[in-house]
Design an enzyme around this catalytic site. Structure first.
Site, PDB file in Angstrom:
ATOM      1  N   SER A 343       0.973  -1.137  -0.186  1.00  0.00           N
ATOM      2  CA  SER A 343       0.166  -0.071  -0.041  1.00  0.00           C
ATOM      3  C   SER A 343       0.710   1.098   0.003  1.00  0.00           C
ATOM      4  O   SER A 343       1.737   1.502   0.627  1.00  0.00           O
ATOM      5  CB  SER A 343      -0.960   0.183   1.446  1.00  0.00           C
ATOM      6  OG  SER A 343      -0.191  -0.064   2.359  1.00  0.00           O
ATOM      7  N   LYS A 349       5.713  11.897  -0.139  1.00  0.00           N
ATOM      8  CA  LYS A 349       6.220  11.257   1.227  1.00  0.00           C
ATOM      9  C   LYS A 349       6.570   9.764   1.131  1.00  0.00           C
ATOM     10  O   LYS A 349       7.624   9.321   2.056  1.00  0.00           O
ATOM     11  CB  LYS A 349       5.144  11.494   2.269  1.00  0.00           C
ATOM     12  CG  LYS A 349       4.836  12.806   2.520  1.00  0.00           C
ATOM     13  CD  LYS A 349       3.864  12.855   3.731  1.00  0.00           C
ATOM     14  CE  LYS A 349       3.617  14.634   3.876  1.00  0.00           C
ATOM     15  NZ  LYS A 349       2.683  14.588   5.148  1.00  0.00           N
ATOM     16  N   GLU A 350       6.239   8.968   0.200  1.00  0.00           N
ATOM     17  CA  GLU A 350       6.694   7.733  -0.118  1.00  0.00           C
ATOM     18  C   GLU A 350       7.346   7.550  -1.286  1.00  0.00           C
ATOM     19  O   GLU A 350       6.635   7.357  -2.241  1.00  0.00           O
ATOM     20  CB  GLU A 350       5.575   6.731   0.211  1.00  0.00           C
ATOM     21  CG  GLU A 350       4.912   6.753   1.446  1.00  0.00           C
ATOM     22  CD  GLU A 350       3.313   6.177   1.587  1.00  0.00           C
ATOM     23  OE1 GLU A 350       2.969   5.934   2.488  1.00  0.00           O
ATOM     24  OE2 GLU A 350       2.844   6.016   0.600  1.00  0.00           O
ATOM     25  N   ASP A 379      -3.227   4.633  -3.721  1.00  0.00           N
ATOM     26  CA  ASP A 379      -4.687   5.113  -3.186  1.00  0.00           C
ATOM     27  C   ASP A 379      -4.313   6.772  -3.340  1.00  0.00           C
ATOM     28  O   ASP A 379      -5.552   7.292  -3.330  1.00  0.00           O
ATOM     29  CB  ASP A 379      -4.684   5.167  -1.810  1.00  0.00           C
ATOM     30  CG  ASP A 379      -5.951   4.944  -1.123  1.00  0.00           C
ATOM     31  OD1 ASP A 379      -6.919   4.482  -2.101  1.00  0.00           O
ATOM     32  OD2 ASP A 379      -6.377   5.491  -0.211  1.00  0.00           O
ATOM     33  N   LYS A 572      -6.700   3.877   4.740  1.00  0.00           N
ATOM     34  CA  LYS A 572      -5.813   2.934   4.438  1.00  0.00           C
ATOM     35  C   LYS A 572      -6.944   1.457   4.226  1.00  0.00           C
ATOM     36  O   LYS A 572      -6.906   0.541   3.555  1.00  0.00           O
ATOM     37  CB  LYS A 572      -4.744   2.463   5.319  1.00  0.00           C
ATOM     38  CG  LYS A 572      -3.954   1.310   4.684  1.00  0.00           C
ATOM     39  CD  LYS A 572      -2.700   1.180   5.756  1.00  0.00           C
ATOM     40  CE  LYS A 572      -2.072  -0.071   5.754  1.00  0.00           C
ATOM     41  NZ  LYS A 572      -0.770  -0.231   6.672  1.00  0.00           N
ATOM     42  N   ASP A 596       3.774  -2.500   4.052  1.00  0.00           N
ATOM     43  CA  ASP A 596       3.778  -1.092   3.852  1.00  0.00           C
ATOM     44  C   ASP A 596       5.117  -0.860   2.814  1.00  0.00           C
ATOM     45  O   ASP A 596       5.825  -1.707   2.512  1.00  0.00           O
ATOM     46  CB  ASP A 596       4.475  -0.234   4.924  1.00  0.00           C
ATOM     47  CG  ASP A 596       3.063  -0.090   5.934  1.00  0.00           C
ATOM     48  OD1 ASP A 596       1.993  -0.231   5.684  1.00  0.00           O
ATOM     49  OD2 ASP A 596       3.399   0.126   7.256  1.00  0.00           O
ATOM     50  N   ASP A 808      -5.643  -1.424  11.974  1.00  0.00           N
ATOM     51  CA  ASP A 808      -4.965  -2.890  12.286  1.00  0.00           C
ATOM     52  C   ASP A 808      -5.180  -3.593  13.447  1.00  0.00           C
ATOM     53  O   ASP A 808      -5.439  -4.578  13.484  1.00  0.00           O
ATOM     54  CB  ASP A 808      -3.296  -2.568  11.961  1.00  0.00           C
ATOM     55  CG  ASP A 808      -3.016  -1.498  12.970  1.00  0.00           C
ATOM     56  OD1 ASP A 808      -3.635  -0.757  13.484  1.00  0.00           O
ATOM     57  OD2 ASP A 808      -1.750  -1.161  12.812  1.00  0.00           O
TER      58      ASP A 808
END
Length: 1105
Positions: A343, A349-350, A379, A572, A596, A808
């Protein structure tokens, strides 16, 4: 062999050692208890006292009256009993000559063991030589040429557990007959034959030596005499086992917990009975805080009573699922499929390079290629992520074969090429250096392409947009419109490389192309592989030689769910549920691994490690296997406890001994049917985990059940579905509904043991899966639309649960509440590794998000106090602590100010420092330290890691946890939603310093409470010391108590203070400003409360000029 009885007229022709089997029946004994079962004692021959001339009969026989001497017996209650003897029988029937093979056309001698005794592999007495016996096993299916029955070399009880070839090899080496076991179905009998060997010398039998003779008494040349050899193993073996903590350590640990509980009770009783009359307000606040701390400690400590460790056996997994056998002659993998979810949401940022490296590690994992599928959830719907995944799919065609050819670890190229150890260690292939150099060059070019994608997309979009503007202007001129040119508006679209509009989010957001408003996208970037291995081409000087390497790649799918205004997309959790539905349509792996984007596979066999638990006996009741989170890029001192080892190595191991660890968001291998919200299979009835919607009226599949010819035979007409419940629960996709039961059956363990009541037939998953077609992909796109979850139970009781930022923990809690178990898998080599924020501000925001989710859990129906009866008591306490721990911050902040208030007021929490108070305090402190030492002992963490965890507990408790409580109350009372930003996975800008982020200061309001605590305690110490020194009657005991507790607070906040100082003492200006404001405020407040003169007015005798 079958035990034969001789008549009284037996003729004894000599005494020599022979193989004898003494069978003792419970009926012949005076003991007629159910605790005793029929057993067989085997007395093998030895070379001691051999006569010069031996007369051997055709078959060794014995009488019931035979006696044995010098025997050693092995065994215990309800287990196999064996005898190893160096003695000999008094009575034996012998023959003078050896025998020839009775197979027509063969004149070889019969098989003999190392003592020269002939061996009869069949109880009918048919004589056969070693070579003919091998031919019969390979060509005749193990049928005896004499009686036409299968060979029973080790008895009837062994026939069901050993193959014919394995039985004969064991019979040649040591004639041991296993007893009739009373509890065979338990499958827990220890197999001593693994450790029993035979020698030509006069050493008897044991595990020290083994003869170098071949099967027929000839030297096999495989090694020197006395070498150790393995016996045939039992067919059924466990895939995993529990490794209990040392009984001495655990007993002392539990005893100390009890002692500390008693000490806390006595201490609180003493505190309540001895108030401080001089400062009742100080005493009352301290007692309330101490009572809460005792309660909080109890909630945290009770679930740690039963810690365990676990171990897996990958060799047994490979033997059961990937070794040729009668049920799987081809040796194809019988392991179930795994769908891996990755994901990501924001390429800023990622970074896409981080996500691409994670994808490459998944594609190169050591798991059957045709059973592995990878789904990437973007996403944010960014074209940058899409094209980065396309680049990763292209580079994988080189990287994955390279990893398989040279056994590369880790299989993340960024981590592999940045390793500080020698990359050539244990590499012996001469072409490794050339291959590595070529792959390294290709990877460097791959990184450059990834880093340049953003500019490439921008330039491409600008060019296409300019072209569209020219076309629009040309049409305007051709039409001679009266409309002014200024009114012509050309949307700034984002363009793909094929010249079409990107259907996701555009760089310049527009309606239907923004982060919250875009279409669904599914792109299969790597097609499903074939079920047969495909070898590569032979290399030349410029390419790798892949002629012996399987070049197939797992399926890779890019997924972006549809988003439209007016729909709650549930962050998420909603993205994960969309992946669950899409993967069920496309691959339907019975198990799901979620990662992740910054957590990559560090151990290529991690998936096999997790599968050992899910495919083992009782694995059908396991909902997920949680792996610990390990991190890279953490500063050596771990200033802010980023490794979190106390939680992952202490708390999680302890929960594994109850009902299982909590789900922590990544590195978790799920059972798909557990995600669907089904209950675990019942151990006492015949209902399965899908019984609420798929009632099963026939018997469950057991080990002795006949094997169906195909998967379709499992889904019979009597498996009726409740059609009224299916659309309400899962939505209106018939393909999704049909995939549910298939995944449930394929995820069951093998039915290869009587104790496995819910199992699938061996060899059932060796068939190739159906290929993808446009209709399947179209249905997958349909189930990820924004409206699909309407009027269904997705997010309520199916899939990831909505309503909390810590989805989670809630999802794992719901599974445990339904009665599922989970398992904690700690591998010798870390299974997964990721990144964690080492910057103080980012770390505090991360803890804030976790704590806010815990507060939401406490005020929701997911509170452990409302759990059902299937949740175990200690597991309930653990989940209750998850929801309560943020509230400790209220009492913690008050308690951190108490030393300063004590020093300012000249009072203490007790009226005088009595001996009883000091004894209680010493007992509580020493037991806490002793418990920490024992936790370090059984968990394997370091003392520094434990201390860092204690320090950050106070830092987080006085900052992020308090803010979480306030935000949670605002959401519950006022309905104010809290939004959080993603934790940045990008590195710092300073390429010369690996830990540059550690020194970056970013101000946040979360820093105000701990900064205030530090300043107040420092000022209080200075005020108290000065007052005591210049006082006419100094009270050193009160000063000592207050300074000690202030020092305790300041030592815990030292990492926070060090983080405020910045790099090399370059303290930000805002710190000086806040420090000055706090100091002035405290000084004025104290002057107002306690005037410095006899004047009682506020400010004392101070007058403005």
């Amino acid at each position: 062999m079958k035990n034969n009885k001789m008549g009284s007229g037996m003729e004894i022709t000599g005494r020599e050692p022979t193989n004898h089997h003494v069978r003792h029946l419970a009926a012949d004994s005076e003991i007629n208890s159910a605790d005793y079962a029929t057993y067989t004692v085997v007395i093998p021959p030895t070379p001691d006292n051999q006569p010069a001339k031996m007369e051997i009969s055709m078959r060794p026989v014995r009488t019931d009256g035979q006696r044995m001497s010098n025997s050693m017996f092995m065994g215990f209650n309800n287990r196999v009993t064996r005898s190893l003897s160096k003695g000999k029988f008094v009575n034996a029937d012998v023959d003078a000559e050896g025998s020839f093979c009775e197979v027509p056309g063969c004149d070889s001698r019969m098989m003999r063991n190392s003592q020269g005794v002939e061996i009869f592999p069949c109880e009918c007495g048919f004589r056969i030589c070693g070579n003919c016996f091998k031919d019969v096993l390979h060509a005749g299916d193990g049928i005896c040429p004499g009686c036409k029955e299968p060979y029973k070399g080790l008895g009837e009880s062994e026939l069901a557990m050993e193959s014919q070839s394995q039985m004969f090899k064991q019979a040649n080496r040591l004639s041991i007959v296993k007893s009739t076991e009373m509890h065979r179905s338990q499958g827990s009998d220890f197999d001593y034959t693994e450790y029993l060997y035979e020698s030509e010398k006069s050493y008897g039998y044991g595990n020290a030596v083994w003869p170098a003779d071949g099967m027929d008494g000839e030297k096999d040349g495989s090694g020197s005499g006395g070498g150790t050899k393995k016996f045939s193993d039992k067919r059924w073996k466990p895939l995993s086992r529990k490794v209990k903590v040392s009984a001495g350590v655990l007993s002392l640990y539990r005893l100390l917990i009890l002692i500390r509980m008693v000490a806390l009770g006595l201490f609180l009783q003493w505190r309540l009975r001895n108030p401080n009359e001089d400062a009742i307000w100080l005493w009352l606040m301290s007692v309330i805080c101490e009572v809460w701390f005792a309660f909080s400690w109890l909630l945290d400590q009770l679930p740690k009573l039963c810690p365990i460790n676990r171990a897996t056996d990958l060799d047994v997994l490979r033997e059961k699922f990937e070794t040729p056998n009668p049920n799987n002659p081809s040796g194809k993998s019988d392991l179930p499929g795994i769908d891996v979810f990755v994901s990501t949401a924001d390429p800023e940022k990622e970074p896409p390079l981080v996500t691409a490296n994670t994808i490459l590690s998944i594609l190169a994992a050591d798991y059957p290629v045709d059973k592995l599928s990878c789904y990437v959830s973007d996403d944010g719907g960014a074209l940058l992520t899409f094209e980065a995944m396309a680049e990763a799919a292209s580079f994988a065609k080189l990287w994955v074969p390279f990893c398989r050819k040279h056994d590369i670890e880790p299989r993340n190229p960024e981590s592999y090429f940045n390793m500080k150890r020698d990359p050539y260690r244990n590499k012996v292939r001469p072409d490794f250096v050339r291959d590595r150099r070529r792959v390294k060059r290709e990877y460097d070019e791959f990184k450059v392409r990834i880093n340049g994608l953003s500019d490439s997309i921008r330039r491409r979009s600008d060019a296409f947009n300019t072209r569209e503007e020219v076309k629009a202007l040309k049409r305007w001129k051709e039409n001679n419109d009266d409309e002014p040119m200024e009114t012509l508006k050309i949307t700034k679209a984002t363009w793909m490389s094929d010249g079409t509009h990107w259907p996701g989010t555009w760089t310049v957001p527009t309606p239907e192309h923004s982060r919250g408003d875009h279409a669904s996208i599914i792109q299969v970037m790597l097609d499903p592989p074939s079920d047969e291995p495909q070898k590569g081409k032979e290399g030349d000087g410029n390419s790798m030689d892949l002629s012996e390497v399987d070049i197939r790649l797992p399926m890779l799918v890019y997924v972006t769910r549809e988003k439209r205004p007016g729909y709650d997309h549930n962050k998420k959790a909603g993205a994960m549920n969309a992946l669950v539905r899409a993967s069920a349509i496309m691959s339907n792996g019975p198990f799901i691994l979620n990662l992740d984007c910054d957590h990559y596979i560090f151990n290529s066999q991690a998936l096999r490690e997790g599968m050992c638990f899910l495919m083992d006996r009782g694995g059908d009741r396991i909902c997920y296997v949680q792996f610990p989170q390990r991190f890279e890029g953490i500063d050596p001192s771990d200033r802010y406890a980023n490794h979190n080892t106390v939680f992952f190595d202490v708390n999680m191991r302890a929960l594994d001994g109850i009902q299982g660890p909590v789900y922590v968001g990544t590195g978790c291998l799920f059972r798909r049917t557990a995600i669907y919200g089904f209950d675990p299979p019942s151990s006492g009835d015949e209902t399965g985990c899908c019984s609420c919607c798929f009632p099963r009226h026939r018997k469950v599949v057991v080990a002795s059940a006949p094997e169906p010819d195909s998967e379709e035979n499992w889904l019979r007409d009597d498996d009726r579905m409740n059609l009224a419940l299916i659309p309400k629960k899962f939505g209106n996709s018939s393909m999704l509904v049909e995939s549910i039961q298939v995944a449930a059956i394929q995820g069951l363990p093998l039915a290869d043991h009587p104790s496995i009541k819910n199992g699938r037939p061996p060899g059932a998953l060796t068939k190739p899966r159906k290929p993808l077609d446009p209709f399947i992909v179209g249905e997958a796109i349909n189930v990820i639309s924004c409206w699909y979850e309407d009027k269904s139970e997705w997010g309520q009781s199916v899939g990831w649960i909505y309503g909390s930022v810590t989805e989670d923990v809630v999802t794992g809690y719901r599974m445990h509440d339904r009665g599922w178990r989970s398992v904690y898998c700690v591998t010798k080599r870390d299974a997964f590794r990721g990144t964690a924020p080492i910057n103080l501000t980012d770390r505090l925001h991360q803890v804030l998000r976790w704590a806010t989710g815990s507060v939401e859990i406490f005020f929701s129906r997911n509170n452990a106090l409302l759990a059902g009866p299937r949740l175990k008591f200690l597991q309930r306490i653990a989940y209750l602590n998850v929801g309560i721990y943020p509230f400790t911050s209220i009492f913690l902040i008050v308690y951190c100010f108490l030393p300063a208030l004590s020093l300012f007021s000249g009072q203490f929490i007790v009226q005088t420092l009595r001996l009883s108070f000091l004894i209680y305090l010493l007992a509580i402190t020493l037991t806490l330290c002793a418990l920490a030492v024992l936790e370090i002992k059984w968990s394997g963490i370091a003392l520094e890691e434990w201390w860092r965890n204690e320090q950050f507990w106070l830092i987080g408790g006085t900052s992020a946890h308090l803010a979480a409580v306030l935000q949670g109350l605002l959401k519950v009372i006022a309905g104010i939603e809290i939004s959080f930003t993603l934790t940045s996975k990008s590195a710092g800008d300073d390429v010369d310093d690996e830990f540059a982020d550690l020194y970056i200061f970013k101000w946040t309001s979360l820093m105000i409470p701990p900064l205030t605590i530090i300043m107040v305690n420092l000022i209080a110490i200075a005020v108290a010391v000065c007052r005591t020194i210049y006082s006419t009657t100094p009270e050193w005991s009160k000063l000592l108590g207050g300074v000690f507790f202030s020092f305790w607070v300041l030592v815990h906040l030292y990492p926070f203070a060090k983080g405020l100082m910045g790099r090399r003492g370059k303290t930000p200006t805002v710190i000086y400003i806040w420090s000055g404001l706090i100091a002035v405020s405290i000084s004025l407040l104290w002057v107002a409360i306690n005037p410095p003169s006899a004047n009682s007015d506020i400010g004392g005798s101070f007058q403005f000029p």
